[in-house]
Design a protein around this motif. Sequence first.
Motif, mmCIF file in Angstrom:
data_model
loop_
_atom_site.group_PDB
_atom_site.id
_atom_site.type_symbol
_atom_site.label_atom_id
_atom_site.label_comp_id
_atom_site.label_asym_id
_atom_site.label_seq_id
_atom_site.Cartn_x
_atom_site.Cartn_y
_atom_site.Cartn_z
ATOM 1 N N ARG A 106 0.493 4.081 -52.983
ATOM 2 C CA ARG A 106 -0.811 4.686 -53.258
ATOM 3 C C ARG A 106 -0.722 5.769 -54.323
ATOM 4 N NH1 ARG A 106 -4.945 5.283 -49.692
ATOM 5 N NH2 ARG A 106 -5.935 6.087 -51.563
ATOM 6 N N ALA A 107 0.469 6.231 -54.635
ATOM 7 C CA ALA A 107 0.616 7.212 -55.706
ATOM 8 C C ALA A 107 0.204 6.613 -57.053
ATOM 9 C CB ALA A 107 2.059 7.707 -55.775
ATOM 10 N N VAL A 108 0.305 5.273 -57.174
ATOM 11 C CA VAL A 108 -0.014 4.627 -58.453
ATOM 12 C C VAL A 108 -1.032 3.486 -58.335
ATOM 13 C CG1 VAL A 108 2.136 5.254 -59.611
ATOM 14 C CG2 VAL A 108 2.036 3.174 -58.240
ATOM 15 N N ASP A 150 -4.492 1.559 -56.025
ATOM 16 C CA ASP A 150 -5.559 1.743 -55.053
ATOM 17 C C ASP A 150 -5.142 1.107 -53.719
ATOM 18 O OD1 ASP A 150 -6.436 -1.031 -54.808
ATOM 19 O OD2 ASP A 150 -7.475 -0.807 -56.705
ATOM 20 N N PRO A 151 -5.874 1.384 -52.647
ATOM 21 C CA PRO A 151 -5.465 0.894 -51.321
ATOM 22 C C PRO A 151 -5.321 -0.622 -51.223
ATOM 23 C CG PRO A 151 -7.178 2.555 -51.100
ATOM 24 C CD PRO A 151 -7.046 2.268 -52.562
ATOM 25 N N GLY A 152 -6.234 -1.378 -51.821
ATOM 26 C CA GLY A 152 -6.159 -2.833 -51.735
ATOM 27 C C GLY A 152 -4.908 -3.391 -52.375
ATOM 28 N N LYS A 153 -4.603 -2.937 -53.562
ATOM 29 C CA LYS A 153 -3.398 -3.408 -54.251
ATOM 30 C C LYS A 153 -2.146 -3.004 -53.488
ATOM 31 C CE LYS A 153 -5.435 -2.933 -58.823
ATOM 32 N NZ LYS A 153 -6.640 -2.288 -58.308
ATOM 33 N N ALA A 154 -2.100 -1.748 -53.051
ATOM 34 C CA ALA A 154 -0.920 -1.266 -52.320
ATOM 35 C C ALA A 154 -0.694 -2.099 -51.056
ATOM 36 C CB ALA A 154 -1.087 0.213 -51.969
ATOM 37 N N SER A 199 3.133 -5.490 -62.089
ATOM 38 C CA SER A 199 4.442 -4.939 -62.438
ATOM 39 C C SER A 199 5.231 -4.568 -61.184
ATOM 40 C CB SER A 199 4.252 -3.727 -63.342
ATOM 41 O OG SER A 199 5.480 -3.129 -63.619
ATOM 42 N N ILE A 200 4.581 -3.898 -60.248
ATOM 43 C CA ILE A 200 5.262 -3.504 -59.008
ATOM 44 C C ILE A 200 5.630 -4.737 -58.187
ATOM 45 C CG2 ILE A 200 4.940 -2.326 -56.789
ATOM 46 C CD1 ILE A 200 3.329 -0.199 -58.413
ATOM 47 N N ALA A 201 4.756 -5.722 -58.144
ATOM 48 C CA ALA A 201 5.063 -6.956 -57.415
ATOM 49 C C ALA A 201 6.305 -7.629 -58.010
ATOM 50 C CB ALA A 201 3.875 -7.901 -57.444
ATOM 51 N N ARG A 202 6.357 -7.710 -59.335
ATOM 52 C CA ARG A 202 7.529 -8.320 -59.986
ATOM 53 C C ARG A 202 8.804 -7.532 -59.668
ATOM 54 N NH1 ARG A 202 4.214 -8.670 -64.807
ATOM 55 N NH2 ARG A 202 3.372 -10.774 -64.951
#
Length: 162
Positions: free
Chosen positions: A73-75, A77-81, A104-107
């Motif tokens: 959540r630092a980078v 929104d709630p749905g993506k996190a 990017s985070i998922a990869r």
Amino acid sequence: MSVVSNTSPITNLAGIGQLDLLHQFYDTITIPQAVYNEMATIGRAVPGALEVQTLPWITVQPVKDQNQVEALRAVLDPGKAEAIVLALELNASLLIIDERPGRSIARQNSILIIGVLGVLLEAKQQGLIASVQPLVDRLINELEFRVSKRLYETVLQTTGEA
């Protein structure tokens, strides 16, 4: 095949009348509670909101590791996190997500991803839709979907529509 989705792929595909493509490709889509909340409890009509509440092939599953969600959540929104954490928890085969930071985070976490444009490309290749360009144009013009000119041209070239 376990497939998790973020909010925007559902809202964008629903907004152009193509949400059923997800069902045709993946049978069941799992969304975290935050994605459900972003769509169904915000107090205004959102494309796909009724569908996430009524379609049996879209299921809601809570995320267990709230510490990991809070770290993201630092980078994000709630749905993506929550979508990323849920994909990790379920060892999902695929995460449907469009926005660059989430992708990017998922990869970085070795999660296989696809976005709306990838879904449309696959639909064209499988003969489920006749043309990608009018649907991408609707995404851009009606739903404010952001696509770089270069990516737009690449998609059209890939489908032979350029």
